[in-house]
Design an enzyme around this catalytic site. Structure first.
Site, PDB file in Angstrom:
ATOM      1  N   ASP A   1       0.844  -1.185   0.000  1.00 44.56           N
ATOM      2  CA  ASP A   1       0.000   0.000   0.000  1.00 44.56           C
ATOM      3  C   ASP A   1       0.888   1.247   0.000  1.00 44.56           C
ATOM      4  OD1 ASP A   1       0.875   0.365   2.640  1.00 44.56           O
ATOM      5  OD2 ASP A   1      -1.122   0.168   3.527  1.00 44.56           O
TER       6      ASP A   1
ATOM      7  N   CYS B   1       2.521  -3.578   4.200  1.00 40.46           N
ATOM      8  CA  CYS B   1       1.724  -2.393   4.515  1.00 40.46           C
ATOM      9  C   CYS B   1       2.361  -1.755   5.745  1.00 40.46           C
ATOM     10  CB  CYS B   1       0.244  -2.737   4.717  1.00 40.46           C
ATOM     11  SG  CYS B   1      -0.145  -3.781   6.148  1.00 40.46           S
TER      12      CYS B   1
ATOM     13  N   THR C   1       1.887  -2.236   9.036  1.00 42.83           N
ATOM     14  CA  THR C   1       2.279  -3.243  10.042  1.00 42.83           C
ATOM     15  C   THR C   1       2.521  -4.610   9.438  1.00 42.83           C
ATOM     16  OG1 THR C   1       0.000  -3.904  10.487  1.00 42.83           O
ATOM     17  CG2 THR C   1       0.921  -2.103  11.847  1.00 42.83           C
TER      18      THR C   1
ATOM     19  N   HIS D   1       8.152 -25.276   8.947  1.00 43.60           N
ATOM     20  CA  HIS D   1       7.109 -26.011   9.655  1.00 43.60           C
ATOM     21  C   HIS D   1       5.705 -25.796   9.105  1.00 43.60           C
ATOM     22  CE1 HIS D   1       9.696 -26.292  13.582  1.00 43.60           C
ATOM     23  NE2 HIS D   1      10.324 -26.755  12.508  1.00 43.60           N
TER      24      HIS D   1
ATOM     25  N   HIS E   1       5.347 -32.310  10.124  1.00 42.87           N
ATOM     26  CA  HIS E   1       4.604 -31.049   9.988  1.00 42.87           C
ATOM     27  C   HIS E   1       3.437 -31.158   9.006  1.00 42.87           C
ATOM     28  CE1 HIS E   1       7.778 -29.275  12.322  1.00 42.87           C
ATOM     29  NE2 HIS E   1       8.671 -29.712  11.444  1.00 42.87           N
TER      30      HIS E   1
END
Length: 147
Positions: free
Chosen positions: A8, A65, A67, A98, A133
């Site tokens: 963004d 973005c 965060t 994993h 996994h």
């Protein structure tokens, strides 16, 4: 190998730096992000990255973005996408090994360019281990299939 990148307005500078970095490592980048700092909506770009990865147009995705959280939520709404939002390299490495993540997100307002490079290196340089996994990754896909 192709990497879908999206961002963004808050992450134009970091996206450009990371795009140049991964291209210097031999990856092809498909830019789904904005190149403008004018306010825009991160879900649009997260979805574009997620769809490119889910369709096979790109092998992996990186979305940025402020965060890394919002754009990651958006990408993760696309079936077949497994997102990790990372602010340090260790989680990026283990998410690949994993959880078989295929979209990496981080925040331009949270980390700097050098930390982002370290995170990207750990994420791209490690492979899914499978084995013990796989049962859990299959369970994630089952949850996704139930909607």
């Amino acid at each position: 190998m192709k990497i879908a990148m999206g961002n963004d307005h808050s992450a134009v500078e970091l996206k450009n730096a990371i795009q140049a970095y991964v291209e210097s490592k031999g990856y092809e980048v498909i830019n789904f992000g904005t190149d403008s700092t004018e306010s825009c909506d991160y879900p649009v770009y997260g979805e574009k990255v997620g769809r490119a990865v889910a369709s096979g147009e790109a092998d992996y995705g990186i979305a940025i973005c402020g965060t890394g959280i919002g754009i990651g939520i958006a990408a993760g709404k696309v079936k077949g996408v497994r997102v990790c939002t990372c602010s340090e390299p260790y989680s990026a490495r283990l998410s690949r090994m994993h959880n078989n993540t295929n979209v990496l997100t981080f925040g331009a307002r949270v980390i700097g360019v050098e930390m982002a490079k370290m995170i990207v290196d750990e994420w791209l340089d490690n492979a899914y281990e499978g084995g013990r996994h796989q049962r859990r990754v299959d369970q994630l896909a089952e949850i996704e299939s139930r909607g």
